[in-house]
Design a protein around this motif. Structure first.
Motif, short mmCIF file in Angstrom:
data_model
loop_
_atom_site.label_atom_id
_atom_site.label_comp_id
_atom_site.label_asym_id
_atom_site.label_seq_id
_atom_site.Cartn_x
_atom_site.Cartn_y
_atom_site.Cartn_z
N VAL A 1 -5.09 6.41 0.86
CA VAL A 1 -4.48 5.09 0.76
C VAL A 1 -4.83 4.49 -0.60
O VAL A 1 -5.98 4.54 -1.02
N SER B 1 0.81 -1.21 0.00
CA SER B 1 0.00 0.00 0.00
C SER B 1 0.85 1.26 0.00
O SER B 1 1.90 1.32 0.65
N TYR C 1 -2.67 -3.24 2.07
CA TYR C 1 -3.72 -2.34 1.57
C TYR C 1 -5.07 -2.68 2.20
O TYR C 1 -5.84 -1.78 2.55
N ALA D 1 -8.43 5.71 5.37
CA ALA D 1 -8.55 6.84 4.45
C ALA D 1 -9.63 7.80 4.91
O ALA D 1 -10.76 7.40 5.21
N LEU E 1 0.58 5.14 1.26
CA LEU E 1 -0.20 5.93 2.21
C LEU E 1 0.30 7.36 2.17
O LEU E 1 1.50 7.61 2.31
N TYR F 1 1.21 5.75 11.75
CA TYR F 1 1.09 4.68 10.77
C TYR F 1 2.40 3.93 10.58
O TYR F 1 2.42 2.72 10.34
N LEU G 1 -4.99 -1.02 5.66
CA LEU G 1 -4.82 0.43 5.69
C LEU G 1 -5.93 1.19 4.99
O LEU G 1 -6.17 2.37 5.29
N LYS G 2 -6.64 0.55 4.07
CA LYS G 2 -7.69 1.27 3.33
C LYS G 2 -8.77 1.78 4.28
O LYS G 2 -9.49 2.73 3.97
#
Length: 376
Positions: free
Chosen positions: A220, A126, A187, A194, A128, A150, A190-191
């Motif tokens: 992201v 990912s 990803y 956003a 970011l 993060y 972490l998505k």
């Protein structure tokens, strides 16, 4: 065995059963054996991209299969400890084993959620991005705090973090930064982050010690591989080169090497300044641009596209997904799921799993977001 413990054991067994069916253990075990055999081929790395994809699939299967096996073994051990403690009348042993069962239940719940990370891009690494909102030094300092949060989360989970771009603030903090987080399902996890993040605190930059509210946004998007084709006309892209800026040192090299690509039809812009050479940064920037456009296409195909994009429209009041209050009390509250904690230090040091898991569950099971009140 007490009724509460029996219920806990039964819930874990049911969850393990769901995991086994979702993974299709027999089929996955056969596929893993096939991948292990392919990995022994000395010619595998003649095609590095194909080899990397194969190794990622192998790692994913190994983690899933070994995880189920570990949970089953721990469950068996804990049940054995409880039976032994009850037979000997040792309440301490029973209590210890019960606590272990509760921890195991949390682990199974996490793996259930991870099993739901079956989106087209969830398995990818990912990118970011963090962008400071209006407010100058306050928001720029908050953006740097988010970037650290993060980074700590990623490092705690064994992910690799690479700094691709960082633009310093005038007095403190950062205006923006881009990192690449590499690891299994990076990803997919972490998505969930956003959107706009709001901070309330006594400003360290205010001599009158007044309370300030600051906003920064997080975006992201997945690092895509060659199996996904995104065609971009070179004539649609403006290329700008500049001197690298930022903190220097291990993150940024101050040379005439930074590259910015702007996709004119969409207005999407990416910057890369991590490499020492303009050639390397240009190649990385093209990968980032393809990833951004791919993420936009994904959004169009998802039912939540409008809601997800709405969170990115303005970096300001009314658009935040989470509030972090440090004064006059301690509270972090997610405005999508209602999850909250008073452990603000832990959250800012990367303890985000509870928030991510709740958002994933909400998306996976289609639970509508409640009308959740923000904190002051």
């Amino acid at each position: 065995m007490r009724a509460e413990i029996e219920r806990l054991v039964e819930e874990i067994k049911q969850s393990v059963g769901l995991l086994r069916r979702h993974l299709d253990v027999e089929k996955s075990t056969a596929r893993l054996a096939e991948l292990n055999k392919l990995a022994e081929d000395p010619n595998l790395w003649n095609d590095p991209q194909k080899a990397q994809k194969l190794m990622q699939e192998r790692t994913s299967l190994e983690d899933s299969l070994s995880g189920i096996g570990k949970v089953e073994q721990e469950l068996e051990d804990d049940i054995g400890m409880i039976e032994l403690g009850e037979a000997e009348g040792d309440d301490g042993v029973v209590a210890e084993a019960e606590a272990a069962l509760k921890t195991l239940k949390k682990e199974v719940a996490r793996r259930e959620l991870e099993a739901l990370l079956s989106g087209e891009a969830d398995r990818f690494d990912s990118y970011l991005e963090v962008h400071a909102g209006a407010g100058g030094t306050e928001s720029q300092d908050w953006a740097q705090m988010l970037l650290r949060m993060y980074t700590r989360w990623a490092e705690t989970h064994g992910f690799k973090v690479e700094y691709l771009e960082e633009s310093e603030g005038e007095e403190a903090g950062i205006k923006s930064a881009t990192i690449q987080v590499s690891g299994h399902n990076a990803y997919g996890w972490l998505k969930t982050e956003a959107g706009v993040h709001r901070l309330v605190r006594i400003s360290p930059f205010d001599s009158n010690a007044r309370r300030h509210t600051s906003f920064s946004s997080v975006q992201v998007f997945p690092v895509i591989d060659d199996s996904i084709k995104i065609d971009i006309k070179e004539s649609d892209v403006r290329v700008d080169t500049m001197r690298s800026g930022g903190a220097g040192g291990q993150h940024v090299n101050k040379t005439e090497s930074a590259v910015r690509l702007t996709h004119i039809p969409t207005g999407v812009a990416v910057v890369c300044q991590a490499g020492r050479s303009q050639h390397k940064n240009r190649a990385q920037a093209w990968d980032m641009l393809r990833a951004r456009l791919y993420e936009m296409e994904l959004k169009k195909r998802e039912e939540k596209a409008a809601a997800d994009q709405a969170a990115k429209t303005d970096i300001g009041w009314g658009h935040q997904i989470r509030s972090y209050v440090l004064q006059p009390y301690q509270m972090v509250k997610d405005l999508r799921t209602g999850v909250q904690t008073s452990d603000t230090s832990g959250v800012l040091n990367g303890e985000l799993d509870e928030f991510m898991a709740a958002t994933l569950a909400q998306r996976a099971f289609g639970t509508p977001g409640a009308d959740i009140e923000d904190v002051d």
